[in-house]
Design an enzyme around this catalytic site. Sequence first.
Site, short mmCIF file in Angstrom:
data_model
loop_
_atom_site.label_atom_id
_atom_site.label_comp_id
_atom_site.label_asym_id
_atom_site.label_seq_id
_atom_site.Cartn_x
_atom_site.Cartn_y
_atom_site.Cartn_z
N LYS A 1 15.73 14.63 -22.93
CA LYS A 1 14.79 15.75 -23.45
C LYS A 1 15.56 17.04 -22.85
O LYS A 1 15.68 18.19 -23.61
CB LYS A 1 13.53 15.71 -22.96
CG LYS A 1 12.55 17.00 -23.27
CD LYS A 1 11.24 16.84 -23.04
CE LYS A 1 10.77 17.36 -21.54
NZ LYS A 1 10.66 18.58 -21.21
N ASN A 2 15.75 17.49 -21.51
CA ASN A 2 15.79 18.67 -20.96
C ASN A 2 17.54 19.07 -21.13
O ASN A 2 17.77 20.09 -20.81
CB ASN A 2 15.66 18.77 -19.38
CG ASN A 2 14.06 18.65 -19.19
OD1 ASN A 2 13.35 19.13 -20.53
ND2 ASN A 2 13.58 18.65 -18.07
N ARG B 1 8.12 25.92 -23.39
CA ARG B 1 8.88 26.78 -22.69
C ARG B 1 10.67 26.92 -22.96
O ARG B 1 11.35 27.71 -22.85
CB ARG B 1 8.94 26.46 -21.11
CG ARG B 1 9.58 27.61 -20.37
CD ARG B 1 9.30 27.19 -18.88
NE ARG B 1 9.85 27.90 -18.04
CZ ARG B 1 9.84 28.84 -17.45
NH1 ARG B 1 8.57 29.90 -18.03
NH2 ARG B 1 10.67 29.50 -16.63
N CYS C 1 1.46 27.71 -17.87
CA CYS C 1 1.59 26.49 -17.98
C CYS C 1 1.04 25.72 -17.14
O CYS C 1 0.76 26.30 -15.80
CB CYS C 1 3.07 26.27 -17.73
SG CYS C 1 3.82 24.51 -17.65
N ARG D 1 5.35 30.24 -14.50
CA ARG D 1 6.71 29.96 -14.78
C ARG D 1 7.37 31.08 -15.17
O ARG D 1 7.48 31.47 -16.51
CB ARG D 1 6.69 28.67 -15.52
CG ARG D 1 6.47 27.55 -14.71
CD ARG D 1 6.56 26.26 -15.85
NE ARG D 1 7.99 25.69 -15.98
CZ ARG D 1 8.11 25.03 -16.91
NH1 ARG D 1 7.27 24.40 -17.62
NH2 ARG D 1 9.37 24.59 -17.27
N ASP E 1 10.41 16.42 -11.47
CA ASP E 1 9.70 15.82 -12.66
C ASP E 1 9.43 14.45 -12.35
O ASP E 1 9.08 13.62 -13.10
CB ASP E 1 10.61 16.06 -13.97
CG ASP E 1 11.01 17.45 -14.32
OD1 ASP E 1 10.05 18.32 -13.78
OD2 ASP E 1 11.90 17.75 -14.99
N ARG F 1 5.62 14.59 -25.64
CA ARG F 1 6.31 15.77 -25.70
C ARG F 1 7.68 15.25 -25.00
O ARG F 1 8.81 15.64 -25.34
CB ARG F 1 5.92 16.94 -24.75
CG ARG F 1 4.85 17.59 -25.51
CD ARG F 1 4.62 18.86 -24.53
NE ARG F 1 5.93 19.50 -24.06
CZ ARG F 1 5.88 20.10 -23.09
NH1 ARG F 1 5.07 20.44 -22.24
NH2 ARG F 1 6.88 20.80 -22.67
C1 EPZ Z 1 13.79 22.81 -16.13
O1 EPZ Z 1 12.48 24.12 -16.03
C2 EPZ Z 1 12.87 21.71 -16.83
N1 EPZ Z 1 12.78 22.12 -18.27
C3 EPZ Z 1 11.77 21.34 -15.99
O2 EPZ Z 1 11.15 19.94 -16.35
C4 EPZ Z 1 11.85 21.11 -14.53
O3 EPZ Z 1 10.50 20.68 -13.85
C5 EPZ Z 1 12.59 22.21 -13.87
O4 EPZ Z 1 13.79 22.67 -14.73
C6 EPZ Z 1 13.12 22.14 -12.61
O5 EPZ Z 1 13.71 21.00 -12.30
C7 EPZ Z 1 13.47 21.88 -19.09
O6 EPZ Z 1 14.73 21.79 -18.82
C8 EPZ Z 1 13.13 22.25 -20.27
P1 EPZ Z 1 13.52 26.22 -13.19
P2 EPZ Z 1 12.94 25.59 -15.60
O7 EPZ Z 1 13.76 27.58 -13.91
O8 EPZ Z 1 14.30 25.53 -16.04
C9 EPZ Z 1 11.25 29.55 -10.51
C10 EPZ Z 1 9.79 18.53 -17.51
O9 EPZ Z 1 8.59 17.90 -17.25
N2 EPZ Z 1 11.94 30.63 -11.42
O10 EPZ Z 1 14.66 25.65 -12.69
O11 EPZ Z 1 12.00 26.51 -16.46
C11 EPZ Z 1 10.32 28.68 -11.12
O12 EPZ Z 1 8.95 29.36 -11.06
C12 EPZ Z 1 9.79 20.05 -17.26
O13 EPZ Z 1 10.50 17.99 -18.33
C13 EPZ Z 1 11.52 31.88 -11.31
O14 EPZ Z 1 10.69 32.29 -10.19
O15 EPZ Z 1 12.73 25.66 -14.24
C14 EPZ Z 1 10.24 27.58 -10.12
O16 EPZ Z 1 9.65 27.62 -9.07
C15 EPZ Z 1 8.74 20.70 -16.72
N3 EPZ Z 1 12.09 32.76 -12.09
C16 EPZ Z 1 11.79 27.39 -9.87
O17 EPZ Z 1 12.41 28.70 -10.08
C17 EPZ Z 1 12.63 32.44 -13.39
O18 EPZ Z 1 12.97 33.22 -13.95
C18 EPZ Z 1 12.88 26.46 -10.77
O19 EPZ Z 1 12.49 26.68 -12.10
C19 EPZ Z 1 12.94 31.18 -13.43
C20 EPZ Z 1 12.61 30.02 -12.75
#
Ligand code: EPZ
Length: 430
Positions: free
Chosen positions: A22-23, A94, A118, A123, A309, A401
């Site tokens: 999915k991701n 997202r 969320c 996020r 995840d 989802r």
């Molecule tokens: C991806 O989300 C995945 N989603 C998430 O999977 C997964 O949990 C996450 O990566 C971490 O591995 C998809 O790929 C669609 P991040 P993403 O940006 O990219 C902070 C699932 O269950 N951050 O790597 O949105 C954030 O708050 C989902 O399948 C900022 O501060 O996650 C977090 O603490 C849920 N500012 C950390 O970085 C930003 O602009 C990592 O988030 C972006 C992120």
Amino acid sequence: MERFVIQGGRRLVGDVQIGGAKNSVLPIMAAALLTDEEVVVRRVPRLRDVTSQIRILQALGARVVHDEKAGTLRIKVTNEDLVTAPYELVRTMRASICVLGPLLAKRQRARVSLPGGCVIGVRPIDLHLRGMEALGAKIDVRGGYVEAEAHPLRGATIFLGSSAGSTVLGTGNVVMAAVMAEGVTVLENAAQEPEVVDLCRMLEKMGAKIEGIGSHCLTITGVTRLRGVEHEVIPDRIEAGTFAIAGATTGGDVTVRGCHPPHLLAVIERLRAAGVTVNWSADWLQVKAPDRFRPIDVSTLPYPGFPTDLQAQIMAMLTRADGISMVHERIYPDRFIHVAELHRMGARIRKEGPTAIIEGVAKLSGAPVMASDLRGSAALVLAGLTADGETEVHCVYHIDRGYERIDERLRSLGARIQRSSATAAAAAGG
Ligand code: EPZ
């Protein structure tokens, strides 16, 4: 509203096949906006999030043909004048923010709704925006929308990191903007997740020039045009991990096929530490589990660490460990919504900040519980499979989802799980 009704207590035994990630597929679909030629995506899972992303691509002028049976998407942009990804479509998912980079790169303009809150915690998308601004985009956030313009994008050196480390979708988004920017972009602290690697490999096949794929530093030399491509999405490591942990949780013997175990080394290591026997080869992974587990500590970390995840699912398993386990959530400190529902099933879990302390019990007991996010809901299903009696997991659309027909596939492993809709239950007087 659909729910799962689970009669717990059955060991899962047998083989289960894993689908495309999915991701990976969601940003890969967004990448199709970078070319006016046809993009064919293979091994596409049948998921609600894929349907949502199709709607967004259509709103942005793409013709999309989805052959669900074959698991294939054919995407071709036919109108490049459309640049708005509206709130009604973006709010459900997202990953739709990933159209920002491709729109800026190819159409020099984008209007993308902010994805919003969320249940797994705050996020933000500040890193996505910081990356685009570093490439020269002018960004305004107005009325809940990111309004961005490129005149044009120019390569830059960018550090993309927060206190939680790198960003997965942010890396993909900035890479997709940079592949058509003028000059060279150096992206430091890039995410190394296999899904980011998958996207970069696809972009390379489209003609992008990216060095350092799979490392923390990506060097991207912009090109003026990208071509169409056929690309097969990698297997879903989170789905594979969920079925492996499901097998282990029930004391079962499950072989997960069509997966890529090297993407799951941290999970394999923790399962073994808990006393689960794990065998694996290039494309399969087998778990054989004892009745009770040794307690373990788990810390979620960016790849190749233990994935956030799978945090909820391993916690469901550890509710039945023989002692006290600790789970530290280092990516999303508030991703513990499943804890309260696990309590309803007799689990003993204490939360202290981003840490859960889990005192194993001999048995969980079935109860009605509420799903409220994708992975947390999967954890409730796992808990239900091992609990005494009946568990009802409500609002299972969260699970749909990210898991294709999870109920059918668990049934094929011997689980007693039925999907039931509220109307069917009402008609039956239930
Ligand atoms: C991806 O989300 C995945 N989603 C998430 O999977 C997964 O949990 C996450 O990566 C971490 O591995 C998809 O790929 C669609 P991040 P993403 O940006 O990219 C902070 C699932 O269950 N951050 O790597 O949105 C954030 O708050 C989902 O399948 C900022 O501060 O996650 C977090 O603490 C849920 N500012 C950390 O970085 C930003 O602009 C990592 O988030 C972006 C992120």
